[in-house]
Every structure is written in structure tokens, then in C-alpha cells.
Design a protein around this motif. Structure first.
Motif, PDB file in Angstrom:
ATOM      1  N   ILE A   1      -3.076  -4.437  -3.620  1.00 38.95           N
ATOM      2  CA  ILE A   1      -2.940  -3.633  -2.400  1.00 38.95           C
ATOM      3  C   ILE A   1      -1.869  -2.561  -2.601  1.00 38.95           C
ATOM      4  O   ILE A   1      -2.057  -1.404  -2.224  1.00 38.95           O
ATOM      5  CB  ILE A   1      -2.620  -4.538  -1.188  1.00 38.95           C
ATOM      6  N   LEU A   2      -0.760  -2.939  -3.213  1.00 41.91           N
ATOM      7  CA  LEU A   2       0.284  -1.955  -3.498  1.00 41.91           C
ATOM      8  C   LEU A   2      -0.226  -0.867  -4.440  1.00 41.91           C
ATOM      9  O   LEU A   2       0.104   0.310  -4.277  1.00 41.91           O
ATOM     10  CB  LEU A   2       1.514  -2.635  -4.095  1.00 41.91           C
TER      11      LEU A   2
ATOM     12  N   MET B   1       2.428  -2.629  -9.080  1.00 46.24           N
ATOM     13  CA  MET B   1       1.726  -3.357 -10.104  1.00 46.24           C
ATOM     14  C   MET B   1       2.175  -2.836 -11.452  1.00 46.24           C
ATOM     15  O   MET B   1       2.190  -1.648 -11.682  1.00 46.24           O
ATOM     16  CB  MET B   1       0.228  -3.156  -9.898  1.00 46.24           C
ATOM     17  N   THR B   2       2.574  -3.718 -12.308  1.00 41.95           N
ATOM     18  CA  THR B   2       3.039  -3.306 -13.615  1.00 41.95           C
ATOM     19  C   THR B   2       1.860  -3.031 -14.533  1.00 41.95           C
ATOM     20  O   THR B   2       0.736  -3.448 -14.264  1.00 41.95           O
ATOM     21  CB  THR B   2       3.907  -4.418 -14.239  1.00 41.95           C
TER      22      THR B   2
ATOM     23  N   GLY C   1      -0.439   3.086  -3.583  1.00 39.28           N
ATOM     24  CA  GLY C   1       0.136   4.092  -4.469  1.00 39.28           C
ATOM     25  C   GLY C   1      -0.873   5.159  -4.834  1.00 39.28           C
ATOM     26  O   GLY C   1      -0.546   6.344  -4.912  1.00 39.28           O
ATOM     27  N   LEU C   2      -2.125   4.766  -5.045  1.00 41.22           N
ATOM     28  CA  LEU C   2      -3.160   5.754  -5.345  1.00 41.22           C
ATOM     29  C   LEU C   2      -3.397   6.668  -4.153  1.00 41.22           C
ATOM     30  O   LEU C   2      -3.581   7.871  -4.305  1.00 41.22           O
ATOM     31  CB  LEU C   2      -4.463   5.046  -5.725  1.00 41.22           C
ATOM     32  N   ARG C   3      -3.384   6.089  -2.980  1.00 43.63           N
ATOM     33  CA  ARG C   3      -3.628   6.881  -1.774  1.00 43.63           C
ATOM     34  C   ARG C   3      -2.507   7.881  -1.532  1.00 43.63           C
ATOM     35  O   ARG C   3      -2.738   9.015  -1.147  1.00 43.63           O
ATOM     36  CB  ARG C   3      -3.773   5.959  -0.579  1.00 43.63           C
TER      37      ARG C   3
ATOM     38  N   VAL D   1      -5.949 -20.458  -1.822  1.00 46.98           N
ATOM     39  CA  VAL D   1      -5.850 -19.033  -2.120  1.00 46.98           C
ATOM     40  C   VAL D   1      -4.501 -18.730  -2.759  1.00 46.98           C
ATOM     41  O   VAL D   1      -3.498 -19.372  -2.455  1.00 46.98           O
ATOM     42  CB  VAL D   1      -6.085 -18.194  -0.833  1.00 46.98           C
ATOM     43  N   GLN D   2      -4.478 -17.773  -3.649  1.00 50.94           N
ATOM     44  CA  GLN D   2      -3.259 -17.306  -4.309  1.00 50.94           C
ATOM     45  C   GLN D   2      -3.231 -15.787  -4.104  1.00 50.94           C
ATOM     46  O   GLN D   2      -4.004 -15.063  -4.718  1.00 50.94           O
ATOM     47  CB  GLN D   2      -3.309 -17.663  -5.794  1.00 50.94           C
ATOM     48  N   LEU D   3      -2.362 -15.329  -3.231  1.00 46.51           N
ATOM     49  CA  LEU D   3      -2.400 -13.924  -2.825  1.00 46.51           C
ATOM     50  C   LEU D   3      -1.440 -13.013  -3.581  1.00 46.51           C
ATOM     51  O   LEU D   3      -1.429 -11.817  -3.345  1.00 46.51           O
ATOM     52  CB  LEU D   3      -2.121 -13.812  -1.320  1.00 46.51           C
ATOM     53  N   THR D   4      -0.660 -13.526  -4.501  1.00 46.98           N
ATOM     54  CA  THR D   4       0.315 -12.698  -5.200  1.00 46.98           C
ATOM     55  C   THR D   4      -0.339 -11.511  -5.892  1.00 46.98           C
ATOM     56  O   THR D   4       0.085 -10.367  -5.722  1.00 46.98           O
ATOM     57  CB  THR D   4       1.093 -13.538  -6.230  1.00 46.98           C
ATOM     58  N   LEU D   5      -1.383 -11.760  -6.659  1.00 49.04           N
ATOM     59  CA  LEU D   5      -2.044 -10.674  -7.374  1.00 49.04           C
ATOM     60  C   LEU D   5      -2.763  -9.744  -6.404  1.00 49.04           C
ATOM     61  O   LEU D   5      -2.801  -8.528  -6.608  1.00 49.04           O
ATOM     62  CB  LEU D   5      -3.017 -11.224  -8.414  1.00 49.04           C
TER      63      LEU D   5
END
Length: 120
Positions: free
Chosen positions: A85-86, A1-2, A90-92, A76-80
Motif C-alpha cells: 500500500i505504501l 517498500m525496500t 508513493g507511485l501515486r 492473515v499477515q498484513l505486514t507485506l
């Protein structure tokens, strides 16, 4: 995620916080452009309540809508959501860039060793 999307991610997490909105996304996941009335009927949600939930999901970028005559249809729009999720992965794992390994990964305890020198 930017960094540009990180602010919007907060909206994604807020939108996902309500169980009815999660149920709407589950229902839409396997369908393409469902009429708002059919969605409300299928989930047992009254139109005024459904409208509010759909607005939150649309503002968060999780659903998109189109108008067909007097109907509004949603999908549904799952891109965001995929980007969120990414971010969580990354936090995990402790990475800053969910697309790849962390550039600032913790150093290992073992110092690199040079190859043994041959005796003269």
C-alpha cells in the motif's frame, strides 16, 4: 517498500488479483488462526480450490499457517500488504520513498528570492 521487498510485492499483487483470495483475506482479517475446513465452509470453496488459493496467499506472505495435529490453521499477515500500500501511495504521489517525502521532488517555478537590501 525496500528494493529487497519489491520483487515480493509482485507476488502480493498477483495474489490479490483473484476475487476468492481477496474474500479469504477479508474473512481472516477479523479472525485468528482459522481451520482450513472452517474457512472453506464459510466461503463455500471446495478443499482442492481453497488449498491452491491458500498456497498463493502463503507464498505471497499474506497469510501464515500453523499445524495443530492433523489440522492446518491460517491467519492473515498484513505486514507485506501494508508495504505494498505504501508503494502504491508513493507511485501515486510520485515519490520514490513511500516512507517520506521525495528527495527528487519537482522544483517549483519560483526562484528563491534574497531579502531586500536596505538603502544606504
Amino acid at each position: 517498500m525496500t528494493r529487497n521487498n519489491e520483487g515480493r510485492a509482485g507476488g502480493v499483487f498477483d495474489a490479490l488479483a483473484h476475487p476468492t483470495r481477496r474474500e479469504i483475506l477479508r474473512y481472516l482479517r477479523t479472525r485468528d488462526y482459522v481451520r482450513a475446513g472452517a474457512l472453506g465452509d464459510a466461503l463455500g470453496v471446495v478443499p482442492s480450490t481453497l488449498s491452491g488459493h491458500l498456497r498463493v496467499l502463503r507464498d505471497a506472505g499474506l497469510v501464515e499457517s500453523r499445524r495443530r495435529g492433523t489440522e492446518i490453521q491460517y491467519r492473515v499477515q498484513l505486514t507485506l500488504l501494508d508495504e505494498a500500500i505504501l508503494l502504491l501511495q508513493g507511485l501515486r504521489s510520485g515519490t520514490h520513498d513511500p516512507a517520506g517525502p521525495a528527495a527528487d521532488a519537482a522544483p517549483t517555478d519560483a526562484a528563491p528570492t534574497a531579502p531586500p537590501e536596505e538603502a544606504p
